[in-house]
Design an enzyme around this catalytic site. Structure first.
Site, PDB file in Angstrom:
ATOM      1  N   SER A 434       0.821  -1.207   0.000  1.00 43.77           N
ATOM      2  CA  SER A 434       0.000   0.000   0.000  1.00 43.77           C
ATOM      3  C   SER A 434       0.855   1.256   0.000  1.00 43.77           C
ATOM      4  O   SER A 434       1.972   1.260   0.534  1.00 43.77           O
ATOM      5  CB  SER A 434      -0.896  -0.008   1.244  1.00 43.77           C
ATOM      6  OG  SER A 434      -1.952   0.910   1.111  1.00 43.77           O
ATOM      7  N   PRO A 435       0.371   2.346  -0.598  1.00 46.57           N
ATOM      8  CA  PRO A 435       1.128   3.609  -0.546  1.00 46.57           C
ATOM      9  C   PRO A 435       1.361   4.043   0.900  1.00 46.57           C
ATOM     10  O   PRO A 435       0.430   4.054   1.713  1.00 46.57           O
ATOM     11  CB  PRO A 435       0.216   4.600  -1.274  1.00 46.57           C
ATOM     12  CG  PRO A 435      -0.664   3.752  -2.146  1.00 46.57           C
ATOM     13  CD  PRO A 435      -0.871   2.481  -1.380  1.00 46.57           C
ATOM     14  N   GLN A 513       1.233   6.719  -7.187  1.00 52.02           N
ATOM     15  CA  GLN A 513      -0.002   7.367  -6.724  1.00 52.02           C
ATOM     16  C   GLN A 513       0.190   8.879  -6.849  1.00 52.02           C
ATOM     17  O   GLN A 513       1.066   9.449  -6.203  1.00 52.02           O
ATOM     18  CB  GLN A 513      -0.306   6.992  -5.278  1.00 52.02           C
ATOM     19  CG  GLN A 513      -1.635   7.548  -4.785  1.00 52.02           C
ATOM     20  CD  GLN A 513      -1.844   7.308  -3.292  1.00 52.02           C
ATOM     21  OE1 GLN A 513      -1.160   7.920  -2.471  1.00 52.02           O
ATOM     22  NE2 GLN A 513      -2.776   6.422  -2.951  1.00 52.02           N
ATOM     23  N   TYR A 594      -7.333  14.947   0.972  1.00 52.26           N
ATOM     24  CA  TYR A 594      -6.463  15.743   0.110  1.00 52.26           C
ATOM     25  C   TYR A 594      -7.323  16.422  -0.966  1.00 52.26           C
ATOM     26  O   TYR A 594      -8.550  16.317  -0.958  1.00 52.26           O
ATOM     27  CB  TYR A 594      -5.351  14.868  -0.459  1.00 52.26           C
ATOM     28  CG  TYR A 594      -4.455  14.296   0.629  1.00 52.26           C
ATOM     29  CD1 TYR A 594      -3.786  15.149   1.498  1.00 52.26           C
ATOM     30  CD2 TYR A 594      -4.306  12.926   0.823  1.00 52.26           C
ATOM     31  CE1 TYR A 594      -2.983  14.655   2.524  1.00 52.26           C
ATOM     32  CE2 TYR A 594      -3.501  12.418   1.837  1.00 52.26           C
ATOM     33  CZ  TYR A 594      -2.852  13.284   2.690  1.00 52.26           C
ATOM     34  OH  TYR A 594      -2.071  12.788   3.702  1.00 52.26           O
ATOM     35  N   ARG A 642      -8.090   5.855  -5.631  1.00 47.16           N
ATOM     36  CA  ARG A 642      -8.314   5.631  -4.197  1.00 47.16           C
ATOM     37  C   ARG A 642      -9.355   6.627  -3.701  1.00 47.16           C
ATOM     38  O   ARG A 642      -9.237   7.830  -3.948  1.00 47.16           O
ATOM     39  CB  ARG A 642      -7.021   5.774  -3.393  1.00 47.16           C
ATOM     40  CG  ARG A 642      -7.266   5.694  -1.880  1.00 47.16           C
ATOM     41  CD  ARG A 642      -5.993   5.539  -1.070  1.00 47.16           C
ATOM     42  NE  ARG A 642      -5.570   4.141  -1.045  1.00 47.16           N
ATOM     43  CZ  ARG A 642      -4.765   3.625  -0.104  1.00 47.16           C
ATOM     44  NH1 ARG A 642      -4.291   4.380   0.867  1.00 47.16           N
ATOM     45  NH2 ARG A 642      -4.419   2.352  -0.134  1.00 47.16           N
ATOM     46  N   ARG A 736       1.410  -1.494   7.051  1.00 47.59           N
ATOM     47  CA  ARG A 736       2.263  -1.771   8.208  1.00 47.59           C
ATOM     48  C   ARG A 736       2.904  -3.159   8.180  1.00 47.59           C
ATOM     49  O   ARG A 736       4.067  -3.302   8.583  1.00 47.59           O
ATOM     50  CB  ARG A 736       1.482  -1.554   9.501  1.00 47.59           C
ATOM     51  CG  ARG A 736       1.203  -0.078   9.789  1.00 47.59           C
ATOM     52  CD  ARG A 736       0.425   0.091  11.092  1.00 47.59           C
ATOM     53  NE  ARG A 736       0.206   1.502  11.399  1.00 47.59           N
ATOM     54  CZ  ARG A 736      -0.805   2.227  10.938  1.00 47.59           C
ATOM     55  NH1 ARG A 736      -1.694   1.672  10.135  1.00 47.59           N
ATOM     56  NH2 ARG A 736      -0.925   3.497  11.260  1.00 47.59           N
TER      57      ARG A 736
END
Length: 793
Positions: A434-435, A513, A594, A642, A736
């Site tokens: 994942s980013p 991304q 964002y 996303r 993680r």
């Protein structure tokens, strides 16, 4: 044992409460016999009474139950082996009595569209609810509990004045809880299905789920045996189906007969019977506090969990065990009640999360009807996320193998290592790195850290490695350490990284991304103070509306039409550089508050022009940006988006809107939707838990008909196998776990004994493809134990 006056009377009984506090021959001592009142004579209240007497026979325990001894709701009760073990340890007498009446079985049958699938190895135990109450009544009487049946309890405040302890076990409609509503602060959440408890005078040979697709909608039967000649039958359906079918106009007898007719095949044409049965709607009960002074909530008064995971009586009995143990272990009543709540609350919360997932699965059952038959059965069995692919493999490998074959897994290949195609890109497995923002670039240029960070994870076996959010302009950075693609130098630095991945980790794809920070920019590096403004060198922010992200934070400028065009072209230019840098996939970041996410959420977009207002208006600019990027991004390379599928805040993006957002992007050419949640507003209240965001991906996948990437607390390869095989997602993105172990995917393959094309070890690392030994294995094994004359021990 605590002193009823609240002061210590000596060392409390320590150690394993269930072992050391239940010996009737050596009851713990108190300054005077405990006087306890229990409101409610259900299993939880009765078992609590018995345990309190087991702690000390001179305790004075009174149970108030307003109904008759055999006047009970429902028919059968299911108890787990874990709960039965606790009962056996605390009171062998009760356990032996229960054991004599248990009906045990291993199988679950799922009947859908005239096809039955059976999964074995599940180990259920059940008995009649009346029989359970009889056993507990007898045990209470034997121990000297004062049972006051057909007796309304005095008001709780009166009992609190005259007793040392008041246990409110008065059920989901607890009058005690309502009397102290301002203290316990209950939250009651109604749900969308109606259900009714009925019984059949024969024993199912398995736990049976049967789906009926009627002209009015989908209905389901949950059935299980509780005696050699009797079964519980629960019929459930959505409220609108219940009304369309006319059940709202039928009495108890008519409803019972109608249910028997609808599920005649499951019942073999036999009738159903009722017991003051009524259609009801399940309510989830959560209390902010469980005790007030010397009053404590227990069982359904404190919490509820949907019947589809069979946990109501189980939780109440386990509450009783924990409460008795804490009373024995702690020196004061208040410490005991605090310890009881501290012990039980996380267990209950976990159960309620599982129950919520289960009940919502049944509420949305029609979403899955078109799944292949075995996948549908697997999806049902794993709906709560407590039963997993590996659980089922251990219980019934034959069933799991049949699901995998139908899914298309090659022989001896776990679901997570099946390939998946997006446009011209074939991913060798279902794992995505994942980013993750690293905040380690200089002037937007990725350096050696990024090469090592992304390169290591590319070597680690994941099919797709994603960059962090790469910003389309200097003003679009989150922090000064954010990477970018707004200069040629940055593009060249990224090319160095993609070349390494393609050359050194063949078969691994690398994606970029692209995003713009919007109102969440100009902040410190994460480890210096996440979301906190820079002490100096701040740059101006832009957003859909002039709303700061944090109270007192920088107020962004509302973007003008001309500035919208400029930002769109920044995305277009960055996408062109990304293509030249050799990325295999591009993801447009429209999540987490964002810039593009700020347009989508009604909480952050207050515009009154064509780019605000309705969902269509709020989608306008993100879709314009997507189209601009798609125009310059090579046609054979996939694009994903996303999104935050919920803002976790009142008035924010709803799950229904998230489906429409996904549909809109898919219609414009998105190949998959990366489904995240939240981080849009600071006042959010996420419902954290294992794979807690997956239901949003599941819904989008089935309702929008677009491939999805699931994210959010997916931490084990078992989770990935379960989610993919159930059809809840196509890909799983993990963050993680890949920070903890860059070779997470390869290790997942090794742990499952898989060595195929879905997890190719680099030639340099192949010698490490088996777990190293961790200690001696050549020690002599025990061979013989002798007991008898002349032998020690």
């Amino acid at each position: 044992m605590f002193s009823s006056q609240g002061s210590p009377v000596g060392p409390g009984v320590r150690g394993t409460a269930r072992a050391t506090t239940t010996n009737p021959h050596s009851p713990a001592k108190t300054s005077h016999p405990l006087q306890a009142a229990i409101i409610g004579g259900g299993p939880g209240g009765l078992y609590t009474a018995a345990l309190l007497k087991r702690l000390a026979l001179d305790h004075e325990v009174t149970v108030y139950e307003r109904t008759a001894p055999d006047d009970t709701f429902g028919f059968g009760v299911v108890l787990s082996d874990e709960t039965l073990g606790g009962i056996e340890h605390a009171d062998p007498t009760v356990y032996e009595a229960l054991k004599a009446h248990f009906v045990r079985w291993d199988d679950i049958d799922i009947v859908h569209r005239n096809t039955r699938h059976t999964s074995g190895g599940h180990r259920f135990a059940a008995l009649g609810r009346r029989r359970l109450l009889e056993i507990l009544h007898d045990r209470c009487r034997d121990l000297g509990v004062d049972l006051r049946l057909r007796t309304e309890a005095p008001p709780p405040d009166e009992l609190a004045r005259t007793h040392d302890l008041v246990v409110a076990a008065d059920g989901v409609h607890s009058a005690t809880r309502e009397a102290y509503r301002d203290v316990f602060r209950p939250h009651l959440t109604p749900h969308r299905c109606r259900y009714i408890w009925l019984a059949a005078d024969f024993a199912f040979d398995a736990f049976r789920f049967e789906i009926a697709e009627t002209e009015h909608g989908v209905m389901q039967l949950h059935g299980y045996p509780y005696a050699p000649d009797a079964s519980t039958v629960i019929v459930e359906m959505r409220e609108e189906v219940w009304r369309a079918a006319g059940f709202d106009e039928l009495d108890e007898t008519e409803s019972t007969a109608r249910c028997a007719k609808i599920f005649a095949d499951a019942l073999g044409g036999r009738p159903l019977r009722s017991n003051k049965s009524a259609w009801t709607t399940f309510r989830t009960v959560v209390n902010e506090r469980w005790s007030h002074g010397n009053i404590v909530l227990l069982g359904d008064a404190a919490h509820t969990a949907h019947f589809s995971i069979g946990s109501g009586t189980k939780l109440a009995v386990e509450d009783a065990l924990a409460l008795a143990a804490c009373l024995a272990e702690r020196p004061t009543l208040q410490e005991a009640l605090s310890a009881y709540e501290e012990e039980r609350r996380p267990v209950v919360a976990s159960t309620q999360r599982a129950a919520k997932a289960s009940l919502e699965w049944f509420e949305d059952l029609d979403r899955y009807l078109a799944q292949p038959p075995r996948q549908f059965a697997f999806n049902l069995l794993t709906r709560s996320r407590r039963v997993t692919h590996e659980n089922l493999r251990l219980r019934d490998a034959g069933f799991t193998d049949s699901v995998e074959r139908e899914f298309g897994c090659p022989p001896h290949t776990p679901p997570m290592f099946t390939p998946f195609r997006l446009r011209g890109l074939t991913l060798r497995n279902r794992v995505v790195v994942s980013p993750m923002d690293m905040y380690s670039a200089t002037d937007g240029v990725p350096g050696d850290f990024h090469l090592v960070h992304l390169g290591a994870r590319a070597l680690g076996g994941a099919a797709l490695v994603m960059t962090e959010m790469v910003c389309v302009s200097a003003e679009g950075r989150i922090t000064p350490g954010c990477a970018g693609l707004y200069t040629g130098r940055q593009g060249e630095a990224w090319r160095r990284i993609t070349d390494f991945v393609h050359d050194s980790a063949p078969g691994t794809a690398i994606g970029v991304q692209l995003g713009h920070s919007g109102r969440k920019g100009s902040t410190r590096l994460m480890w210096e103070g996440m979301d906190e403004p820079l002490p100096e060198g701040n740059w101006p922010l832009v957003a859909p509306s002039p709303l700061p992200y944090r109270p007192g934070g920088q107020i962004p400028r509302e973007l003008t039409r001309a500035q919208l065009t400029d930002v769109r072209e920044q995305f277009r230019a960055a996408a062109g550089r990304a293509a030249g840098a050799g990325f295999d996939l591009l993801e447009l970041h429209c999540a987490h508050g964002y810039l593009l996410s700020g347009f989508l959420s009604p909480l952050t977009n207050r515009r009154t022009d064509a780019y605000g207002g309705s969902l269509e208006g709020r989608l306008r600019f993100p879709l314009e940006v997507f189209d601009a990027v798609r125009e310059v991004w090579p046609d054979e390379r996939p694009m994903t988006v996303r999104i935050s599928a919920t803002d976790w805040a009142e008035g924010g993006t709803s799950a229904e809107e998230a489906v429409e957002i996904a549909r809109a992007f898919a219609a414009h050419g998105a190949d998959a939707i990366d489904v995240s949640t939240g981080q849009v507003v600071t006042g959010e209240r996420p419902e954290f838990g294992r794979s807690y965001q997956t239901p949003y991906a599941d819904r989008i996948r089935h309702e929008a008909g677009v491939p999805v990437i699931a994210v959010g607390a997916i931490s084990s390869w078992d989770d990935v196998n379960s989610l993919v095989l159930a059809g809840r997602t196509d890909l799983c993105a993990l963050a993680r776990p890949h920070l903890y172990d860059p070779h997470w995917t390869l290790h997942a393959a090794a742990e499952q004994g898989y060595d195929g094309p879905g997890a190719a070890w680099p030639a340099q690392y192949r010698a490490g493809s088996r777990p190293p030994r961790t200690g001696r294995t050549d020690a002599p094994k025990p061979r013989l134990t002798l007991h008898g004359p002349g032998q020690d021990g």
